[in-house]
Design a protein around this motif. Structure first.
Motif, mmCIF file in Angstrom:
data_model
loop_
_atom_site.group_PDB
_atom_site.id
_atom_site.type_symbol
_atom_site.label_atom_id
_atom_site.label_comp_id
_atom_site.label_asym_id
_atom_site.label_seq_id
_atom_site.Cartn_x
_atom_site.Cartn_y
_atom_site.Cartn_z
ATOM 1 N N ALA A 1 0.833 -1.202 0.000
ATOM 2 C CA ALA A 1 0.000 0.000 0.000
ATOM 3 C C ALA A 1 0.871 1.256 0.000
ATOM 4 O O ALA A 1 1.948 1.293 0.608
ATOM 5 C CB ALA A 1 -0.900 0.003 1.233
ATOM 6 N N TYR B 1 -13.794 -14.088 2.738
ATOM 7 C CA TYR B 1 -14.109 -12.672 2.562
ATOM 8 C C TYR B 1 -15.629 -12.565 2.679
ATOM 9 O O TYR B 1 -16.356 -13.221 1.946
ATOM 10 C CB TYR B 1 -13.660 -12.176 1.189
ATOM 11 C CG TYR B 1 -12.221 -11.752 1.107
ATOM 12 C CD1 TYR B 1 -11.875 -10.436 0.845
ATOM 13 C CD2 TYR B 1 -11.190 -12.672 1.270
ATOM 14 C CE1 TYR B 1 -10.552 -10.034 0.754
ATOM 15 C CE2 TYR B 1 -9.865 -12.293 1.183
ATOM 16 C CZ TYR B 1 -9.554 -10.974 0.928
ATOM 17 O OH TYR B 1 -8.254 -10.587 0.848
ATOM 18 N N ASP C 1 -9.525 -7.143 7.277
ATOM 19 C CA ASP C 1 -8.850 -5.889 6.918
ATOM 20 C C ASP C 1 -8.980 -5.523 5.447
ATOM 21 O O ASP C 1 -8.316 -4.609 4.972
ATOM 22 C CB ASP C 1 -7.363 -5.953 7.307
ATOM 23 C CG ASP C 1 -6.641 -7.134 6.666
ATOM 24 O OD1 ASP C 1 -7.203 -7.767 5.746
ATOM 25 O OD2 ASP C 1 -5.505 -7.428 7.093
ATOM 26 N N THR C 2 -9.844 -6.239 4.721
ATOM 27 C CA THR C 2 -9.963 -5.976 3.283
ATOM 28 C C THR C 2 -11.425 -5.838 2.889
ATOM 29 O O THR C 2 -11.888 -6.441 1.919
ATOM 30 C CB THR C 2 -9.270 -7.092 2.464
ATOM 31 O OG1 THR C 2 -8.031 -7.420 3.087
ATOM 32 C CG2 THR C 2 -8.978 -6.637 1.042
ATOM 33 N N LEU D 1 -10.379 -2.545 -1.105
ATOM 34 C CA LEU D 1 -8.968 -2.657 -1.468
ATOM 35 C C LEU D 1 -8.203 -1.412 -1.042
ATOM 36 O O LEU D 1 -8.679 -0.284 -1.194
ATOM 37 C CB LEU D 1 -8.812 -2.847 -2.980
ATOM 38 C CG LEU D 1 -9.235 -4.194 -3.554
ATOM 39 C CD1 LEU D 1 -9.016 -4.198 -5.064
ATOM 40 C CD2 LEU D 1 -8.481 -5.351 -2.908
ATOM 41 N N GLY D 2 -6.995 -1.614 -0.507
ATOM 42 C CA GLY D 2 -6.132 -0.501 -0.167
ATOM 43 C C GLY D 2 -5.588 0.193 -1.409
ATOM 44 O O GLY D 2 -5.750 -0.287 -2.536
ATOM 45 N N ARG E 1 -2.990 0.741 -3.805
ATOM 46 C CA ARG E 1 -1.829 -0.044 -4.218
ATOM 47 C C ARG E 1 -1.257 0.518 -5.528
ATOM 48 O O ARG E 1 -1.697 0.155 -6.625
ATOM 49 C CB ARG E 1 -2.217 -1.507 -4.391
ATOM 50 C CG ARG E 1 -2.802 -2.129 -3.127
ATOM 51 C CD ARG E 1 -3.277 -3.543 -3.343
ATOM 52 N NE ARG E 1 -3.915 -4.071 -2.141
ATOM 53 C CZ ARG E 1 -4.534 -5.253 -2.083
ATOM 54 N NH1 ARG E 1 -4.571 -6.027 -3.170
ATOM 55 N NH2 ARG E 1 -5.083 -5.673 -0.950
ATOM 56 N N ASN F 1 -1.203 -7.333 9.071
ATOM 57 C CA ASN F 1 -1.554 -6.101 8.357
ATOM 58 C C ASN F 1 -1.621 -6.367 6.851
ATOM 59 O O ASN F 1 -1.409 -5.480 6.036
ATOM 60 C CB ASN F 1 -0.597 -4.952 8.686
ATOM 61 C CG ASN F 1 0.865 -5.309 8.425
ATOM 62 O OD1 ASN F 1 1.193 -6.013 7.460
ATOM 63 N ND2 ASN F 1 1.762 -4.825 9.269
ATOM 64 N N HIS F 2 -1.941 -7.623 6.522
ATOM 65 C CA HIS F 2 -2.132 -8.014 5.128
ATOM 66 C C HIS F 2 -0.839 -7.849 4.320
ATOM 67 O O HIS F 2 -0.864 -7.465 3.149
ATOM 68 C CB HIS F 2 -3.263 -7.214 4.477
ATOM 69 C CG HIS F 2 -4.083 -8.006 3.495
ATOM 70 N ND1 HIS F 2 -5.172 -8.740 3.865
ATOM 71 C CD2 HIS F 2 -3.950 -8.189 2.157
ATOM 72 C CE1 HIS F 2 -5.705 -9.317 2.791
ATOM 73 N NE2 HIS F 2 -4.976 -9.007 1.747
ATOM 74 N N ARG G 1 -0.253 -4.474 2.554
ATOM 75 C CA ARG G 1 -0.947 -4.199 1.289
ATOM 76 C C ARG G 1 -2.209 -3.350 1.436
ATOM 77 O O ARG G 1 -2.821 -3.001 0.442
ATOM 78 C CB ARG G 1 -1.314 -5.528 0.614
ATOM 79 C CG ARG G 1 -0.110 -6.306 0.144
ATOM 80 C CD ARG G 1 -0.446 -7.758 -0.193
ATOM 81 N NE ARG G 1 -1.545 -7.914 -1.124
ATOM 82 C CZ ARG G 1 -1.467 -7.693 -2.442
ATOM 83 N NH1 ARG G 1 -0.330 -7.268 -2.962
ATOM 84 N NH2 ARG G 1 -2.497 -7.894 -3.221
ATOM 85 N N GLN G 2 -2.597 -3.020 2.673
ATOM 86 C CA GLN G 2 -3.876 -2.347 2.844
ATOM 87 C C GLN G 2 -3.761 -0.899 3.310
ATOM 88 O O GLN G 2 -4.420 -0.020 2.772
ATOM 89 C CB GLN G 2 -4.762 -3.146 3.804
ATOM 90 C CG GLN G 2 -5.417 -4.355 3.149
ATOM 91 C CD GLN G 2 -6.355 -3.963 2.036
ATOM 92 O OE1 GLN G 2 -5.952 -3.912 0.873
ATOM 93 N NE2 GLN G 2 -7.603 -3.659 2.358
#
Length: 429
Positions: free
Chosen positions: A52, A157, A185-186, A189-190, A192, A324-325, A328-329
């Motif tokens: 991210a 999800y 946490d998704t 989408l963060g 990216r 924290n993925h 990526r988020q």
């Protein structure tokens, strides 16, 4: 995997070296990453390796690990060692799981099947991705071909369609999942940049939606969409890029790809997925009701705050994954290992605690376990092994991590991962 696997692994490599043999998959992370980058397409590398924003959270994950140093003890009998651990009634040969990584088909076709087979051969759980490129049924069958009843979890999800959530849970139970990991946490989408700069969203090309296109509830929703098209919907402007996307959608959809080119359902499936795959309104209310919807142990993935960990205990889930993925988020988020310390203290042994994000080596796993994690989940490294040597590459990467964990355990004066605690480490920042 058995006692002494570190030395056994070294011996296999060094014996091959007598005849100038070298590992097909590098044993250090830096070279593994470099060679995987060279092997992947631009879009695959952006999606798998990208993070991210400016990548600060990815760097935070590594800094958090670096803040803890292993303090070896000497003159202890470490000739016999155990990596064994138990999660939800299953005894595992090592405290390692293979994390879910969506759209693995960007790396190689049938990616999830290859990963599942590698995991099964090692006796390690694979957390099957909700955004996989093969259905859970196909992956589960492939794993059973290698080792019947091999451990596998399912990542969920939470869709805006409750019927689809229930359908996924029923299928996960039927294919032998031993836990469901709900990704928190998704819900969107963060940011990216690596993907954005390429205009690349794998799901828009039909990549990573195989769990959906094989699902009866999802297919019913798509059938309804095709039968009642939105009159205001715009068709894509004809272009080379649009044609390539249409071909990609057709190839990733079930059935013969040339028939899918003229069938409305594959494109409608992509549109439907993008509309319903995740629920931004997801709250503790849904989690509290999850026990009534599945018999599987419930693990919450993406917990970083100790108060959320305490609430997870209160609602009666079975475990959490501090994550924290993989960065990526959210850019600038807390590193997972920094969060792990507070979360472990907050739950005080009342549920299982796993961790992922930034964990690359056996020494990293040692630190995570000493800080209180029951197991560590490995993400990008096994995907890099997949890029280099398919199923065997995944197996090699995971075997190397387990071997280094075993050697680190013994060389630091310990014999059982279950007995590790913070006395094995010193904070050095």
């Amino acid at each position: 995997m058995e006692q002494g696997i570190g030395r056994e692994r070294q011996n296999v490599i060094y014996r091959a070296g007598i005849a100038d043999g070298r590992p097909a998959v590098p044993t250090d992370y830096a070279e593994l990453e470099r060679r995987a980058h060279a092997a992947m397409s631009e879009k695959a590398w952006a999606y798998i390796a990208g993070g991210a924003g400016e990548g600060e959270t990815m760097r935070a994950n590594r800094r958090a690990l670096d803040r803890w140093a292993i303090v070896p003890r000497v003159l202890r009998d470490v000739s016999s060692r155990s990596l064994s651990t138990t999660l939800f009634g299953q005894t595992l040969p090592a405290p390692l799981l293979l994390s879910p990584v969506g759209a693995g088909g960007l790396v190689t076709r049938n990616a999830d099947v290859a990963i599942g087979r590698a995991a099964a051969s090692l006796g390690l759980p694979y957390i099957l991705s909700n955004q996989g490129s093969a259905s859970m049924e196909d992956v589960g069958a492939a794993m059973d071909d290698v080792a019947p009843g091999s451990p596998r979890w399912f990542q969920l999800y939470w869709s805006v369609d409750d019927g689809l959530v229930d359908s996924f849970l029923r299928r996960a139970e039927a294919m032998g999942a031993s836990a469901v990991a709900v990704t928190l946490d998704t819900t969107m989408l963060g940011w990216r940049p690596q993907d954005l700069n390429l205009g690349s969203l794998p799901f828009a090309r039909g990549e990573g939606i195989a769990q959906y296109t094989r699902d009866p509830r999802f297919r019913a929703i798509v059938d309804e969409k095709v039968a009642n098209p939105d009159p205001a919907a715009e068709s894509p402007t004809p272009s080379i890029g649009a044609i390539k996307t249409l071909v990609s959608i057709a190839r990733n959809a079930p059935g013969a790809w040339w028939r899918n080119l003229v069938d409305k359902h594959p494109r409608a499936a992509v549109e439907t997925f993008l509309e319903i795959y995740s629920r931004p309104s997801l709250s503790w209310t849904e989690i509290e009701g999850l026990r009534d919807r599945t018999s599987l142990p419930i693990v919450l993935k993406g917990v970083l705050h100790p108060d959320d960990a305490r609430q997870a205990v209160d609602v009666g889930v079975d475990g959490i994954i501090v994550s924290n993925h993989g960065g990526r988020q959210i850019d600038g988020s807390i590193g997972s290992i920094d969060a792990l310390v507070d979360v472990v203290d907050a739950v005080d042994g009342r549920l299982k605690v796993l961790v992922d994000s930034g964990i690359r080596t056996g020494a990293d796993v040692f630190k995570a376990l000493a800080l209180g994690a029951d197991a560590a989940c490995i993400g990008r490294p096994h995907m890099y092994g997949l890029a280099l040597d398919g199923e065997n590459g995944v197996r090699e990467v995971m075997s190397n991590i387990a071997a280094e964990l075993d050697l680190t355990l013994g060389l630091s004066g310990h014999t059982d991962v279950a007995a590790l605690d913070r006395d094995a480490l010193k904070k050095v920042d």
